[in-house]
Enzyme design. Sequence first.
Site, PDB file in Angstrom:
ATOM      1  N   ASP A 123       0.827  -1.212   0.000  1.00  0.00           N
ATOM      2  CA  ASP A 123       0.000   0.000   0.000  1.00  0.00           C
ATOM      3  C   ASP A 123       0.863   1.264   0.000  1.00  0.00           C
ATOM      4  OD1 ASP A 123       0.911  -0.210   2.574  1.00  0.00           O
ATOM      5  OD2 ASP A 123      -1.058  -0.068   3.543  1.00  0.00           O
ATOM      6  N   ASP A 161      -1.244  -5.985  -0.202  1.00  0.00           N
ATOM      7  CA  ASP A 161      -1.553  -5.386   1.100  1.00  0.00           C
ATOM      8  C   ASP A 161      -3.055  -5.198   1.282  1.00  0.00           C
ATOM      9  OD1 ASP A 161       0.529  -4.972   2.858  1.00  0.00           O
ATOM     10  OD2 ASP A 161       1.190  -3.129   1.876  1.00  0.00           O
ATOM     11  N   LYS A 207      -1.302  -9.377   2.746  1.00  0.00           N
ATOM     12  CA  LYS A 207      -0.493  -8.980   3.909  1.00  0.00           C
ATOM     13  C   LYS A 207      -1.338  -8.080   4.801  1.00  0.00           C
ATOM     14  CE  LYS A 207       3.206  -6.128   3.540  1.00  0.00           C
ATOM     15  NZ  LYS A 207       2.763  -4.919   4.263  1.00  0.00           N
ATOM     16  N   GLU A 253       9.201  -4.579  10.104  1.00  0.00           N
ATOM     17  CA  GLU A 253       9.641  -3.296   9.548  1.00  0.00           C
ATOM     18  C   GLU A 253      10.180  -2.388  10.648  1.00  0.00           C
ATOM     19  OE1 GLU A 253       6.893  -1.403   6.871  1.00  0.00           O
ATOM     20  OE2 GLU A 253       8.078   0.448   6.779  1.00  0.00           O
TER      21      GLU A 253
HETATM   22  O1  KIV Z   1       3.666  -1.156   1.497  1.00  0.00           O
HETATM   23  C1  KIV Z   1       4.805  -1.645   1.404  1.00  0.00           C
HETATM   24  O2  KIV Z   1       5.542  -1.438   0.432  1.00  0.00           O
HETATM   25  C2  KIV Z   1       5.241  -2.498   2.498  1.00  0.00           C
HETATM   26  C3  KIV Z   1       6.690  -2.880   2.543  1.00  0.00           C
HETATM   27  C4  KIV Z   1       7.535  -1.699   2.775  1.00  0.00           C
HETATM   28  C5  KIV Z   1       6.939  -3.958   3.516  1.00  0.00           C
HETATM   29  O3  KIV Z   1       4.468  -2.860   3.316  1.00  0.00           O
END
Ligand code: KIV
Length: 263
Positions: A43, A82, A111, A180
């Site tokens: 996201d 995401d 995710k 993270e």
């Molecule tokens: O949104 C994203 O790109 C992420 C990564 C940085 C893990 O969640």
Amino acid sequence: MKTITDFARARRELHPIVMVAAYDALMARLVADSEADAILVGDSLAMVVHGFPSTVHATPDLMGLHVAAVRRGAPDFLVVADMPFLSVRRGVAAATAAAGALMQAGANAVKIEGVTGHEDVIAHLIGSGIPVMGHLGLTPQSVNVFGGYRVQGRAPADAERLRAEARRLEELGAFALVLECVPAALAATITAERAIPTIGIGAGAGTAGQVLVLSDLLGLDARFQPRFARRYAEGHALVREALNRFARDVRAAQFPAREEVLA
Ligand code: KIV
């Protein structure tokens, strides 16, 4: 095509997992042509592609459009999408609809940031055939709670909480876990304690894999160069130089040349 079972095997065989965040068909094709293992449609696209100040602005519809584009660019590649801001906090039915839409747009897994308060959603999605990757530490959808993009888990109580949350995610059936911006020692501890692979970003060298955003690793944004994101190319300078050469050629009547003119 790699699948989430390859993540489990990589973890068992201590083979580092490589994930890259990419958001459109062209970028997905570039990643799919590389030695990376998976694409994350993060996201973060709300910030990188759409210029919003945070990932809070990503919506299920926006994520769906990008997942579909990535899938068209990388038809045979493992794609994780995401679940955007609040999409896991409106109850199991709404979360299942949002996750189902991402899967039907082309994702192989979703995710989800955090675990406390939406364990039921995570369990239900996994039970419904939707693999879930966890995401702990600096979970950017909570930037307004954290008061900025800060390292998480430095205080002993916070570190304990993150270890407990990682355990909970594994118990619920998550197949992997992004860590993270947590201290490297904590990330290494969580990695050693868990059977599922940890994928680090700003979490040191002790995780089972690493993820970077494609535009970061290509060095495309001169104004955003986080310390943890190594630049494998000077993309910004490269692109600027190419654009300037184009502009100079046009102004000098050097472009198009005879062989570039269509009859
Ligand atoms: O949104 C994203 O790109 C992420 C990564 C940085 C893990 O969640």
